[in-house]
Design a protein around this motif. Structure first.
Motif, short mmCIF file in Angstrom:
data_model
loop_
_atom_site.label_atom_id
_atom_site.label_comp_id
_atom_site.label_asym_id
_atom_site.label_seq_id
_atom_site.Cartn_x
_atom_site.Cartn_y
_atom_site.Cartn_z
N GLU A 182 0.70 -1.35 0.10
CA GLU A 182 0.05 -0.14 0.18
C GLU A 182 1.08 1.32 0.08
O GLU A 182 0.60 2.26 -0.77
N ILE A 183 2.04 1.25 0.92
CA ILE A 183 2.62 2.57 0.86
C ILE A 183 3.48 2.69 -0.41
O ILE A 183 3.65 3.85 -1.01
N LEU A 184 4.05 1.69 -0.99
CA LEU A 184 4.72 1.81 -2.26
C LEU A 184 3.81 2.15 -3.25
O LEU A 184 4.19 3.17 -4.20
N ALA A 185 2.69 1.85 -3.45
CA ALA A 185 1.88 2.13 -4.69
C ALA A 185 1.45 3.42 -4.20
O ALA A 185 1.17 4.40 -5.07
N GLY A 186 0.85 4.01 -3.09
CA GLY A 186 0.70 5.29 -2.66
C GLY A 186 1.86 6.52 -3.08
O GLY A 186 1.27 7.66 -3.67
N ARG A 187 3.02 6.22 -2.79
CA ARG A 187 4.11 7.05 -3.07
C ARG A 187 4.20 7.07 -4.52
O ARG A 187 4.56 8.14 -5.08
N LEU A 188 4.25 5.97 -4.99
CA LEU A 188 4.41 5.90 -6.59
C LEU A 188 3.24 6.91 -7.66
O LEU A 188 3.60 7.68 -8.33
N LEU A 189 1.85 6.55 -6.94
CA LEU A 189 1.04 7.40 -7.58
C LEU A 189 1.26 9.00 -7.42
O LEU A 189 1.06 9.98 -8.31
N HIS A 190 1.74 9.23 -6.08
CA HIS A 190 2.05 10.79 -5.91
C HIS A 190 3.02 11.12 -6.79
O HIS A 190 3.32 12.31 -7.39
N GLN A 191 4.43 10.44 -7.28
CA GLN A 191 5.24 10.84 -8.17
C GLN A 191 4.63 11.05 -9.37
O GLN A 191 4.83 11.91 -10.23
N VAL A 192 3.76 9.95 -9.81
CA VAL A 192 3.02 10.33 -11.22
C VAL A 192 2.53 11.48 -11.28
O VAL A 192 2.25 12.06 -12.41
N ALA A 193 1.77 11.89 -10.10
CA ALA A 193 0.85 13.07 -10.14
C ALA A 193 1.31 14.28 -9.74
O ALA A 193 0.76 15.46 -9.80
N ALA A 194 2.86 14.14 -9.64
CA ALA A 194 3.36 15.39 -9.06
C ALA A 194 3.17 16.64 -10.18
O ALA A 194 3.50 16.35 -10.98
#
Length: 333
Positions: free
Chosen positions: A74-86
């Motif tokens: 969950e943490i890894l998916a959440g962090r990567l989604l923030h990277q894509v949406a940055a």
């Protein structure tokens, strides 16, 4: 007395904030629990009316080690989604990670509250909103693929619908996995576990087409007022095959020949949305996940996992500081 929560916000900033914690816990995905917390906002009534979040934690007991792995996903998916949406507005089609504490023996993740209700409860009543639901579900999967992540558990229990906003939200990243690693077996109702991920037939590598199998079954579930897809001919009976320009026959087949969610939107529905490009792999993510699981595997006698070093997450790139924008060009909302 208020608890103090210490965590990293999705921007990478370390936070230490007083919080009020609800004692009532409920299941949150596989081997995780959730409870509500309210972060103080600096006002006299901050704890009473502070920022409301969901706190996800591993279960106690014999399954705690697996709970660590589920929380890690969950943490890894959440962090990567923030990277894509940055630099762009975070996609509402996906649950949003607010922050996490991943380096202690008592790790957790903080998510924004989930809007809407699960399709298990209301999926049979969305006929009038089907087109909006369909576009939103596939858009959410495109964002996940843009982060290099497969959800692997798309079902009526993990996808919500907010009737007031006309909005889909994909939740529960506990079984998600990065593209490029070997698939691991998933247990659960066969109607919602793709053949390549079932215990008796698990094989291959996690890829951008993994989630399409479950997504199309979910579209049928909603379109048919809550029925389960048992044969591909049923797709044609409800007009779904025509809606995707004949591409759905491939979805039911092997993952190597399936279209991606982006294919279904752009080539199937013929809607030229500007969506994140699919990444082929996340080598640093794969390495970081293996490192995490190795550390978590060394448990204390009381069942708690060991702490990991403060630089543990350094190989995961943090997104730039959040910038307010009007949303991505070509927004699907």
């Amino acid at each position: 007395m208020a608890d103090m929560l210490r965590f990293r916000k999705y921007t990478g900033e370390k936070q230490e904030i007083a919080a009020r914690v609800d004692d009532l816990e409920a299941p949150a995905g596989e081997f995780l629990t959730t409870r509500t917390v309210w972060l103080a906002d600096g006002t006299p009534d901050g704890l009473a009316e502070g920022l409301e979040l969901r706190q996800h934690r591993p279960v106690s007991g014999d399954h705690r080690a697996v709970g660590y792995a589920r929380l890690d996903s969950e943490i890894l998916a959440g962090r990567l989604l923030h990277q894509v949406a940055a630099g762009r507005e975070y996609p509402p089609e996906l649950a949003r990670l607010y922050g996490d504490e991943a380096t202690s023996a008592e790790p957790y993740a903080l998510f924004d509250p989930y809007p809407g209700e699960s399709l298990r409860d209301i999926g049979a009543y969305l006929s009038a909103d089907f087109d909006q639901f369909m576009a939103g579900l596939l858009t959410g999967l495109c964002w996940l693929a843009g982060a290099g992540i497969a959800h692997r558990s798309i079902s009526p229990d993990t996808v919500l619908w907010d009737s007031s906003a006309g909005q889909v939200q994909i939740t529960d990243f506990s079984r998600s996995a990065p593209f490029g690693i070997a698939r691991t077996p998933l247990r659960g109702p066969e109607a919602w576990i793709a053949p390549e991920s079932r215990p008796e037939t698990c094989s291959g590598i996690v890829a951008p087409t993994d989630d399409v199998w479950g997504a199309v079954r979910l579209l049928y579930y909603v379109r048919s007022n809550g029925n389960i897809l048992t044969h591909r001919d049923q797709l044609a009976e409800l007009g779904l095959a025509e809606a995707f320009s004949g591409m759905l026959d491939k979805v039911i087949g092997p993952p190597e020949g399936r279209p991606t969610a982006r294919d279904l939107i752009v080539d199937g529905m013929r809607r030229p949305y500007l969506l994140p490009a699919v990444v082929d792999s996340r080598k640093s993510l794969v390495a970081g996940r293996a490192k995490f699981l190795n550390a978590r595997g060394r448990k204390y006698r009381d069942g708690r996992g060991p702490s990991v070093t403060e630089d543990f997450w350094d190989d995961v790139v943090w997104p730039p500081a959040h910038r307010e924008t009007s949303g991505p060009s070509g927004s699907t909302r």
